[in-house]
Design an enzyme around this catalytic site. Sequence first.
Site, mmCIF file in Angstrom:
data_model
loop_
_atom_site.group_PDB
_atom_site.id
_atom_site.type_symbol
_atom_site.label_atom_id
_atom_site.label_comp_id
_atom_site.label_asym_id
_atom_site.label_seq_id
_atom_site.Cartn_x
_atom_site.Cartn_y
_atom_site.Cartn_z
ATOM 1 N N SER A 145 45.393 44.966 37.085
ATOM 2 C CA SER A 145 44.792 46.042 37.824
ATOM 3 C C SER A 145 45.747 46.102 38.923
ATOM 4 C CB SER A 145 43.397 46.122 38.109
ATOM 5 O OG SER A 145 42.820 46.905 38.809
ATOM 6 N N TYR A 159 37.032 40.684 41.649
ATOM 7 C CA TYR A 159 37.667 41.460 40.430
ATOM 8 C C TYR A 159 39.209 41.440 41.038
ATOM 9 C CZ TYR A 159 39.221 45.311 37.482
ATOM 10 O OH TYR A 159 39.898 46.036 36.585
ATOM 11 N N LYS A 163 42.300 39.534 39.045
ATOM 12 C CA LYS A 163 43.475 40.415 38.528
ATOM 13 C C LYS A 163 44.870 39.960 39.113
ATOM 14 C CE LYS A 163 41.260 42.919 35.620
ATOM 15 N NZ LYS A 163 41.496 42.614 34.132
#
Length: 294
Positions: A145, A159, A163
């Site tokens: 991402s 997160y 990533k």
Amino acid sequence: MELREGQVAVVTGAASGIGLAMARRFAADGLKVVLADVEEGALDKAAADLRADGADVHARVVDVGVRQQVLDLAESAYDTYGAVHVLCNNAGVGSGAEGRMWEHEPNDWQWAFAVNVWGVFHGIQAFVPRMIKSGQPGHVVNTSSGDGGIAPLPTASVYAVTKAAVVTMTESLYAHLKAEHARVGASVLFPGPHMLRTGLWESHRNRPARYAKERPRRTPYRSLDQWESAMKAAGKDVAFTPVEEVADLVVDGIRADRFWLLPESEHSDAQIRARAASMLDRANPSYLESFILD
Ligand SMILES: NC(=O)c1ccc[n+]([C@@H]2O[C@H](COP(=O)([O-])OP(=O)(O)OC[C@H]3O[C@@H](n4cnc5c(N)ncnc54)[C@H](O)[C@@H]3O)[C@@H](O)[C@H]2O)c1
């Protein structure tokens, strides 16, 4: 590599969003598709819809965070089709963590790492040895991402950490495949360049009991629609990238053996430059300050 009719593509997180779009695109190009997802109802529907469109589909309920389930997925994919040419380690979740890092619950980290990091590692270990051994061309696509893969959004830092790990894991995988002179390539995917209308904002729907939150959230989960309405109310335009465009980027990238599946975007380029400049100048990461909310 050349993508040809009759080859086999495995996609994790294939019941929704980007994974489903990739599976649809592979099937449209004549590949057989192995759909893996933890959400059984959505998986059954995705498989039925693809079959109704004429695709050759093998669907399996898999939690990518559980090593044995990913090993079993590989076993059943090879039993069913005898080969795997494309592996998309795509399943991913937002962690649901709130507040500052020192306030996060360990289970927010455990769950996000289980799916976003261990899930990719399990996929590599379950499939890549057989893909190499077959001597056939192959390709692995790992979904990262812009958040973390390029620079962290500190408000979604768990997160982002996962990533970032996916980028480094894929760079290492690329180097190891080259060192082996394998006919298997590797790419890291940055879906975008804009927001995507997917189920990611409702990731908690698939949160297993073993990683349950230990205390109630201070604020309720916000849906994508609620976020979009709030942005519009604040006079901000929100752009969305269709998931089909992401799937096209993946297929073009596999065909061109491109490592960075990074869509053209002035915003991402500016972030990459700012981060690289900060490191090269040994300057503090002031580019993060614009993201930091009170
Ligand atoms: N939506 C975005 O804006 C965006 C941006 C950048 C990256 N991504 C990444 O794209 C990938 C796909 O997400 P999406 O946006 O399509 O969201 P999504 O929620 O629509 O799809 C994710 C799929 O993964 C499945 N899944 C969740 N946990 C799983 C597990 N343990 N095992 C197997 N499957 C599991 C879900 O059931 C779902 O079908 C994720 O890795 C996500 O982090 C999304």
